[in-house]
Each structure stands twice: as C-alpha cells, then as structure tokens.
Design an enzyme around this catalytic site. Sequence first.
Site, short mmCIF file in Angstrom:
data_model
loop_
_atom_site.label_atom_id
_atom_site.label_comp_id
_atom_site.label_asym_id
_atom_site.label_seq_id
_atom_site.Cartn_x
_atom_site.Cartn_y
_atom_site.Cartn_z
N TRP A 1 0.85 -1.19 0.00
CA TRP A 1 0.00 0.00 0.00
C TRP A 1 0.89 1.26 0.00
CZ3 TRP A 1 -5.24 -0.15 -0.28
CH2 TRP A 1 -5.92 1.05 -0.03
N HIS B 1 -0.62 -5.53 6.42
CA HIS B 1 -1.54 -5.61 5.27
C HIS B 1 -0.81 -5.98 3.99
CE1 HIS B 1 -5.04 -3.88 7.41
NE2 HIS B 1 -4.06 -3.43 8.18
N HIS C 1 -3.97 -11.03 3.17
CA HIS C 1 -4.00 -10.76 4.62
C HIS C 1 -5.43 -10.58 5.11
CE1 HIS C 1 -4.46 -6.71 2.96
NE2 HIS C 1 -5.03 -6.42 4.12
N ASP D 1 -7.97 -8.40 7.79
CA ASP D 1 -8.14 -7.20 8.61
C ASP D 1 -8.85 -7.63 9.89
OD1 ASP D 1 -9.26 -4.68 6.15
OD2 ASP D 1 -7.35 -5.75 6.37
N HIS E 1 -8.58 -2.61 12.96
CA HIS E 1 -7.94 -1.85 11.87
C HIS E 1 -8.78 -0.63 11.49
CE1 HIS E 1 -5.88 -0.89 8.16
NE2 HIS E 1 -6.86 -1.30 7.40
N HIS F 1 -15.49 -0.83 4.69
CA HIS F 1 -14.99 -1.38 5.96
C HIS F 1 -16.03 -1.19 7.06
CE1 HIS F 1 -10.95 -1.30 4.04
NE2 HIS F 1 -10.63 -2.18 4.94
N GLU G 1 -8.22 -9.71 2.30
CA GLU G 1 -7.86 -8.90 1.11
C GLU G 1 -6.59 -9.43 0.45
OE1 GLU G 1 -7.58 -5.31 3.40
OE2 GLU G 1 -9.55 -4.59 2.77
N1 KYN Z 1 -1.37 -0.21 4.70
C1 KYN Z 1 -2.31 0.75 4.76
C2 KYN Z 1 -2.01 1.96 5.35
C3 KYN Z 1 -2.99 2.95 5.47
C4 KYN Z 1 -4.26 2.70 4.92
C5 KYN Z 1 -4.55 1.48 4.34
C6 KYN Z 1 -3.57 0.53 4.25
C7 KYN Z 1 -3.86 -0.75 3.60
O1 KYN Z 1 -3.02 -1.60 3.46
C8 KYN Z 1 -5.20 -0.98 3.13
C9 KYN Z 1 -5.68 -2.18 3.86
N2 KYN Z 1 -5.34 -3.40 3.15
C10 KYN Z 1 -7.16 -2.17 4.06
O2 KYN Z 1 -7.55 -2.79 5.00
O3 KYN Z 1 -7.89 -1.62 3.29
ZN ZN Z 2 -9.21 -3.61 4.60
ZN ZN Z 3 -6.11 -4.76 4.88
#
Ligand code: KYN
Ligand code: ZN
Ligand code: ZN
Length: 213
Positions: free
Chosen positions: A15, A45, A49, A51, A55, A157, A169
Amino acid sequence: MIDISRPLTPGHPNWPGDLPFRVEPGMRIARGDSVNTGELHTSTHTGTHVDAPWHYDDAGERLDEVGLEPYLGRCRVVTVRAEGGLVRPGALADLPEALPPRLLLHTGQPARWAEFPADFAALDPELVREVARRGVRLIGTDSPSVDPLTSKTLDAHHACRETGVLILEGLNLSGVPDGEYDLVCLPLPLAEVDGAPARAILLPAGTLPGGGA
Ligand SMILES: Nc1ccccc1C(=O)C[C@H](N)C(=O)O
Ligand SMILES: [Zn+2]
Ligand SMILES: [Zn+2]
C-alpha cells in the site's frame, strides 16, 4: 488444493506509504554461523491478509480476539465486475439467495502485482449489507482493499463492521473457477494487531469436517 495466497517476494508492492516488504539477512553459514536466518519486515496488510476490526474501529477486536473459525469452512468464489470502480449490489443476482458463510470476490486482479494496482475494484457498502443479509460472515477480495485507495471514510470497511462481516484482502484468485470450496485461511498468530498476512488455500467443498459451516 488451490493456493490463493500472493507470493511475498522482496519488493512486493505494498500500500502506498507502507514499509516495503523485505527479508533482511540474519546469520549466514557462509560467514561461519551455524545456520542461515532472516529478519522479516512487513506491513500487517502485505499481500494476502486479513483485517481485524481494530484496523478500522478503535473499539474493534484485535486479531487474537477474532479466532480462526471465520476463516475455515465453506466458501463460494464468484467472478464480479466493477461499475465505476465499485462492485455493486446486483453483482450477485445470478447466485442463490442464500450464500455460504464465506464469499470470495474475483475482480480480475493478476496473480502478481508488478506495481501497486491503484485502480483496483472496491466494494459498494450496499453490496456488503446485501451479502450479510444473505448469510455471508467473511468477504474476500483479490483487491488490496475493500475500499478505494483514496477513501477517507472507509464506507465498505464500516459496512463490514456494522454487519459483523470480516475481511480478507489481497487474494490471488487468478485462474480459480467460480464455485463452492472449503477455505483454509490461517493468519499469522500475531497478538494485539490490526491484521496479519495469511496463507489461504481452497480445498474441494466438503473436505473439512462440519459440512458447510
Ligand atoms: N497499509 C495501509 C495503510 C494505510 C491505509 C490502508 C492501508 C492498507 O493496506 C489498506 C488495507 N489493506 C485495508 O484494510 O484496506
Ligand atoms: Zn481492509
Ligand atoms: Zn487490509
């Protein structure tokens, strides 16, 4: 058995803004050590992975409070397309009204990401509410998130939070035929975290004891 986990190779696209995934060398036999070791550096993430609710909700369960049951058992893989960047209600109109507890959405992401797929398909919060009504308790996607990259409100979410649907995800569903399977998804047993990389595989439906639970 079908492995639906993304390989975590050095430089795996993360990300934007997250620490790049890497494994730093530790001990080396070639340097006279008794073993070779490595040091893992990753976001919670990275790649495939899960959540945990913490988170996206500060009052939400941490991963070790969620348990494993939601990630083990009958699932359905379904190919869906996005409209305007979101998979919307009605995308599942051809499926039976009653859905299995786990639904894995194949939006068309490739098996490997050469770079981060910024324009990935996210989920309309109304789709989340629809699948929850139809029995789903875990929603998976081959996208890196259920919300768009630039979302600040994280509507999908929060729809998952409202409906008690958990999130998986970064799946690799490339080449996986639509249909019912048994999911085995095992997040790393990290305590007190917001999520964790996981190894996820599909087995023929009915392989796991307990039928379609
Ligand atoms: N690393 C991050 C940092 C800041 C905001 C989102 C992420 C994500 O990785 C998105 C995550 N997979 C999510 O649950 O949507
Ligand atoms: Zn997510
Ligand atoms: Zn995530």
